[in-house]
Motif scaffolding. Structure first.
Motif, short mmCIF file in Angstrom:
data_model
loop_
_atom_site.label_atom_id
_atom_site.label_comp_id
_atom_site.label_asym_id
_atom_site.label_seq_id
_atom_site.Cartn_x
_atom_site.Cartn_y
_atom_site.Cartn_z
N MET A 151 0.80 -1.22 0.00
CA MET A 151 0.00 0.00 0.00
C MET A 151 0.84 1.28 0.00
O MET A 151 0.29 2.36 -0.09
CB MET A 151 -0.90 0.01 1.24
CG MET A 151 -1.74 -1.24 1.41
SD MET A 151 -3.15 -1.31 0.34
CE MET A 151 -4.17 -0.06 1.06
N SER A 152 2.15 1.19 0.12
CA SER A 152 3.00 2.37 0.26
C SER A 152 3.20 3.08 -1.08
O SER A 152 3.12 2.48 -2.14
CB SER A 152 4.36 1.95 0.81
OG SER A 152 5.23 3.05 0.87
N MET A 153 3.49 4.37 -1.00
CA MET A 153 3.80 5.16 -2.19
C MET A 153 5.30 5.08 -2.51
O MET A 153 5.75 5.57 -3.53
CB MET A 153 3.42 6.63 -1.97
CG MET A 153 1.94 6.85 -1.77
SD MET A 153 0.96 6.39 -3.21
CE MET A 153 1.32 7.73 -4.29
N ALA A 154 6.08 4.47 -1.62
CA ALA A 154 7.53 4.37 -1.80
C ALA A 154 7.85 3.44 -2.96
O ALA A 154 6.97 2.86 -3.59
CB ALA A 154 8.17 3.88 -0.51
N SER A 155 9.14 3.28 -3.20
CA SER A 155 9.59 2.41 -4.29
C SER A 155 9.10 0.98 -4.09
O SER A 155 8.70 0.60 -2.99
CB SER A 155 11.11 2.46 -4.40
OG SER A 155 11.67 2.05 -3.18
N PRO A 156 9.16 0.15 -5.11
CA PRO A 156 8.66 -1.22 -5.01
C PRO A 156 9.29 -2.00 -3.86
O PRO A 156 10.41 -1.74 -3.45
CB PRO A 156 9.03 -1.84 -6.36
CG PRO A 156 9.16 -0.70 -7.28
CD PRO A 156 9.67 0.44 -6.44
N LEU A 157 8.54 -2.95 -3.37
CA LEU A 157 8.95 -3.82 -2.27
C LEU A 157 9.46 -5.13 -2.84
O LEU A 157 8.88 -5.68 -3.77
CB LEU A 157 7.73 -4.09 -1.38
CG LEU A 157 7.86 -5.12 -0.29
CD1 LEU A 157 8.68 -4.55 0.86
CD2 LEU A 157 6.49 -5.53 0.21
N GLU A 158 10.55 -5.64 -2.29
CA GLU A 158 11.08 -6.93 -2.72
C GLU A 158 10.63 -8.00 -1.73
O GLU A 158 10.81 -7.87 -0.53
CB GLU A 158 12.60 -6.91 -2.78
CG GLU A 158 13.18 -8.21 -3.29
CD GLU A 158 14.68 -8.17 -3.42
OE1 GLU A 158 15.32 -9.07 -2.88
OE2 GLU A 158 15.19 -7.22 -4.04
N VAL A 159 10.03 -9.06 -2.25
CA VAL A 159 9.55 -10.17 -1.42
C VAL A 159 10.44 -11.37 -1.70
O VAL A 159 10.63 -11.76 -2.85
CB VAL A 159 8.08 -10.52 -1.74
CG1 VAL A 159 7.60 -11.70 -0.91
CG2 VAL A 159 7.19 -9.31 -1.52
N ARG A 160 10.99 -11.96 -0.64
CA ARG A 160 11.83 -13.16 -0.78
C ARG A 160 11.04 -14.37 -0.33
O ARG A 160 10.41 -14.35 0.72
CB ARG A 160 13.07 -13.06 0.09
CG ARG A 160 14.03 -12.06 -0.41
CD ARG A 160 15.29 -12.78 -0.83
NE ARG A 160 16.15 -11.81 -1.48
CZ ARG A 160 16.73 -12.05 -2.61
NH1 ARG A 160 16.58 -13.18 -3.21
NH2 ARG A 160 17.50 -11.14 -3.16
N ILE A 161 11.10 -15.44 -1.12
CA ILE A 161 10.39 -16.67 -0.83
C ILE A 161 11.42 -17.77 -0.60
O ILE A 161 12.21 -18.06 -1.48
CB ILE A 161 9.43 -17.03 -1.97
CG1 ILE A 161 8.43 -15.89 -2.14
CG2 ILE A 161 8.71 -18.34 -1.68
CD1 ILE A 161 8.18 -15.52 -3.53
N ASP A 162 11.41 -18.35 0.60
CA ASP A 162 12.37 -19.40 0.97
C ASP A 162 13.82 -18.94 0.82
O ASP A 162 14.71 -19.75 0.61
CB ASP A 162 12.14 -20.68 0.18
CG ASP A 162 10.85 -21.38 0.56
OD1 ASP A 162 10.42 -21.20 1.71
OD2 ASP A 162 10.29 -22.09 -0.27
N GLY A 163 14.05 -17.63 0.88
CA GLY A 163 15.41 -17.11 0.79
C GLY A 163 16.04 -17.22 -0.58
O GLY A 163 17.19 -16.88 -0.77
N VAL A 164 15.29 -17.67 -1.58
CA VAL A 164 15.85 -17.88 -2.92
C VAL A 164 15.13 -17.03 -3.95
O VAL A 164 15.70 -16.14 -4.56
CB VAL A 164 15.78 -19.37 -3.31
CG1 VAL A 164 16.33 -19.58 -4.70
CG2 VAL A 164 16.50 -20.23 -2.30
#
Length: 76
Positions: free
Chosen positions: A25-38
């Motif tokens: 929901m943030s107006m900031a830059s894109p968020l990076e999501v890590r799945i299982d650390g890979v």
């Protein structure tokens, strides 16, 4: 966290039919999501990511004389 080492972080256990919906929901830059650390994905404002039970499975190996909870107690 799957293996938390402090009392303030607790694992979350859900029913197999449950889904978790994450919406950025943030107006900031894109968020990076890590799945299982890979695997990594990027979410922009308003985008959602749904976490649900996979259709893929894998076999587990069980050792007959290994007690998981005994090992866990000794380490903690």
């Amino acid at each position: 966290p799957i293996s938390p080492h402090t009392i303030s972080y607790r694992p979350l256990v859900l029913l197999p039919k449950s889904e978790i919906v994450v919406q950025y929901m943030s107006m900031a830059s894109p968020l990076e999501v890590r799945i299982d650390g890979v695997e990594s994905i990027s979410l922009g404002k308003g985008e959602t990511y749904i976490i649900r039970l996979s259709k893929m499975t894998f076999p587990l190996v069980a050792f007959p004389h290994h007690d998981y909870f005994s090992t866990l107690r000794s380490k903690l």
